[in-house]
Design an enzyme around this catalytic site. Structure first.
Site, PDB file in Angstrom:
ATOM      1  N   CYS B  61       0.883  -1.172   0.000  1.00  0.00           N
ATOM      2  CA  CYS B  61       0.000   0.000   0.000  1.00  0.00           C
ATOM      3  C   CYS B  61       0.916   1.216   0.000  1.00  0.00           C
ATOM      4  O   CYS B  61       1.812   1.323   0.848  1.00  0.00           O
ATOM      5  CB  CYS B  61      -0.878  -0.020   1.245  1.00  0.00           C
ATOM      6  N   CYS B 177      -0.528   4.533  -6.158  1.00  0.00           N
ATOM      7  CA  CYS B 177      -1.536   3.911  -5.298  1.00  0.00           C
ATOM      8  C   CYS B 177      -1.800   2.550  -5.910  1.00  0.00           C
ATOM      9  O   CYS B 177      -1.971   2.449  -7.138  1.00  0.00           O
ATOM     10  CB  CYS B 177      -2.815   4.744  -5.247  1.00  0.00           C
TER      11      CYS B 177
END
Lengths: 259, 259
Positions: B61, B177
């Site tokens: 992440c 992302c």
């Protein structure tokens, strides 16, 4: 964050009450989460508010109301607990002539069918169409209340309704998520046929007023004291709150709590 | 959920390793949350994985890497911990000719400027433009990877870049992302000028491979054992995972855990 639309309505209607607002920003959104998780979060948030000796609890979130209201009412039997679904359903039943009612909400609220049940308890013949519009939550928090992205999202979510023949169109729209009232003009523009728009903020504020009056808890003297608790980054809370409230938030009225 | 793009790359590149994936779906998204909250969540998630005796941790992440990597490396000093930012920055520096690099990420990743620092550590003359695109996360989770909503959102976020004179346009785009790789074709179409697209999934998998090999932990024999932990509604996890993985998830490989 969307609960601030309910907060605004309460502030306007009940200027004598102290309002304590908890935004569980560390774990939002609730609308895409599962029932057990939502119930656990709602109980934890309520515990924090009960510690501060509230006299009445408003569950200012359609998802938390739809999923967790019974658990909250059971856990806090002596506390008046008011959700946003019943007032919204009642307003929809009053506003609709044909009984064809469109409900827009989060994934969890729509799947749970709380509005369908609450509406049909009052008007068994009503035809309720529910559409889950998860992206509207992010659009409201991004501050994109209108413009091409909002229009395209509304057109996509509402496509099943736009394709209906005029005779079977809904005549009432329930904004069944507290994030949605600022999006109402854009949703209305996409639907392009006349319909009554109902959100739970005003109707919930009325329900709170009558409950307070009924229980002798109502405080008519104007005070307008309010305080905000947030479970994550206060500066973001203050910024996003600006999209929902008229006027910025005073930093001293904002406090970080951990759930 | 976006970490599944990294999972896919790891599964392809390292078929001999047992992969244990934790998706903190009860508290997602991280990208709009504050630093202290993100660090607390990342530490809790790591504790759960360490209990199951992992030999290496991938922070799949960008937000958690940008905000929490130092805290994780400090708390688990004996565990190799690999984030997605450094591999992504390295790939961007290799792919860019002009040193003008566009980074699209969540609000927290962009505000933290982790990519800018990582890129300029390798290429001090690089010019990094960061744009936070929070809505892309919701679009990926809604499965709206293309079409008018995605296009309108991309046009709005990328407006500052679209207005640049050709000579100062970026020649490299970092998808900072893990949710964004499925959106790459739509982003590319809106930008409409040629540029190299870098995501961290492949480059992170390569970094993991070389770290395992370097520490003698690499397992070359094909096993392809994997197991998923989710902190909320497994059925939603399985559905959304379908947008990111090729092929559905076997229910027996999915387990609910509470953090």
């Amino acid at each position: 964050m969307g609960g601030l639309t309910v907060f605004s309505a309460l502030r306007r209607r009940l200027p004598g009450e102290d309002l304590l607002y908890l935004g569980d920003t560390a774990r939002l959104p609730y609308g895409t989460k599962g029932s057990e998780t939502i119930i656990r979060y709602a109980l934890q948030a309520t515990e924090k508010l009960v510690e501060r000796r509230i006299k009445l609890l408003v569950v200012a979130c359609n998802t938390a109301t739809a999923i967790a209201l019974p658990a909250l009412q059971e856990a806090y039997a002596h506390l008046p607990v008011i959700g946003v679904v019943e007032p919204g359903a009642q307003a929809a039943c009053e506003a609709s002539r044909t009984g064809r009612i469109l409900v827009l909400g989060t994934e969890s609220t729509i799947r749970n069918q709380a509005y369908t049940r609450a509406i049909q308890a009052l008007r068994p013949e009503a035809r309720v169409t529910g559409i889950s519009c998860s992206l509207f939550v992010s659009l409201a928090e991004e501050g994109w209340m209108d413009g091409p992205v909002m229009e395209a999202a509304a057109a996509r979510y509402l496509a099943p309704v736009l394709g209906l023949p005029p005779a079977t169109r809904p005549d009432c729209l329930v904004l069944a998520c507290t994030h949605f009232p600022p999006l109402a003009p854009a949703i209305r523009a996409v639907l392009s046929f006349p319909l009554a728009v109902v959100d739970s903020a005003e109707t919930t504020a009325r329900a709170v007023e009558s409950r307070l009056a009924g229980q002798g808890l109502f405080n008519p003297a104007p005070r307008n004291v309010f305080h905000f608790l947030t479970t994550d980054a206060p500066e973001r809370f203050a910024r996003v709150a600006g999209y929902f409230l008229s006027g910025p938030l005073a930093p001293e009225s904002l406090e970080l709590v951990v759930l």
